[in-house]
Design a protein around this motif. Sequence first.
Motif, mmCIF file in Angstrom:
data_model
loop_
_atom_site.group_PDB
_atom_site.id
_atom_site.type_symbol
_atom_site.label_atom_id
_atom_site.label_comp_id
_atom_site.label_asym_id
_atom_site.label_seq_id
_atom_site.Cartn_x
_atom_site.Cartn_y
_atom_site.Cartn_z
ATOM 1 N N GLY A 1 0.817 -1.208 0.000
ATOM 2 C CA GLY A 1 0.000 0.000 0.000
ATOM 3 C C GLY A 1 0.849 1.255 0.000
ATOM 4 O O GLY A 1 2.069 1.208 -0.017
ATOM 5 N N ASN B 1 -6.751 3.573 1.910
ATOM 6 C CA ASN B 1 -5.371 3.816 1.520
ATOM 7 C C ASN B 1 -5.398 4.713 0.286
ATOM 8 O O ASN B 1 -6.102 4.426 -0.677
ATOM 9 N N TRP C 1 -3.193 7.570 4.402
ATOM 10 C CA TRP C 1 -4.515 6.987 4.622
ATOM 11 C C TRP C 1 -5.513 8.079 4.986
ATOM 12 O O TRP C 1 -5.145 9.099 5.546
#
Length: 118
Positions: free
Chosen positions: A21, A32, A25
């Motif tokens: 990822g 994400n 966030w």
Amino acid sequence: MECSCEQNIPYELIIEGDMGGDPIWCSHCGSNLDIDEISISEGLKEELWDWMTRYGEWIDWDKDKLLPNGIEFEVEHNRQGMELTEKAKKELEGKHKIKFSPSTSARRYANARKFWRR
């Protein structure tokens, strides 16, 4: 840049290390976010990616155990994450509210080891 929030545009962001990822966030929905869609400098993007790729270096993943000095490695990783968060706050001032979420995995591994020794 979209997230799963009702308005689809996150205002409050979290910088957090993780396996895979991107390091940014949405603070509300946990989505994400694509770092390339955030208006920060290329230099800061590279620093964040480099920092993110070192997440978990304090754990021997094959043996699922904390490395010697693992807590110190994690503390240093968190210190670097705080520095990068401060840089991001300056670059995104007025556009986004940003906070840092430190890693606690080394402490969890250390505590689990203490538990299983009993």
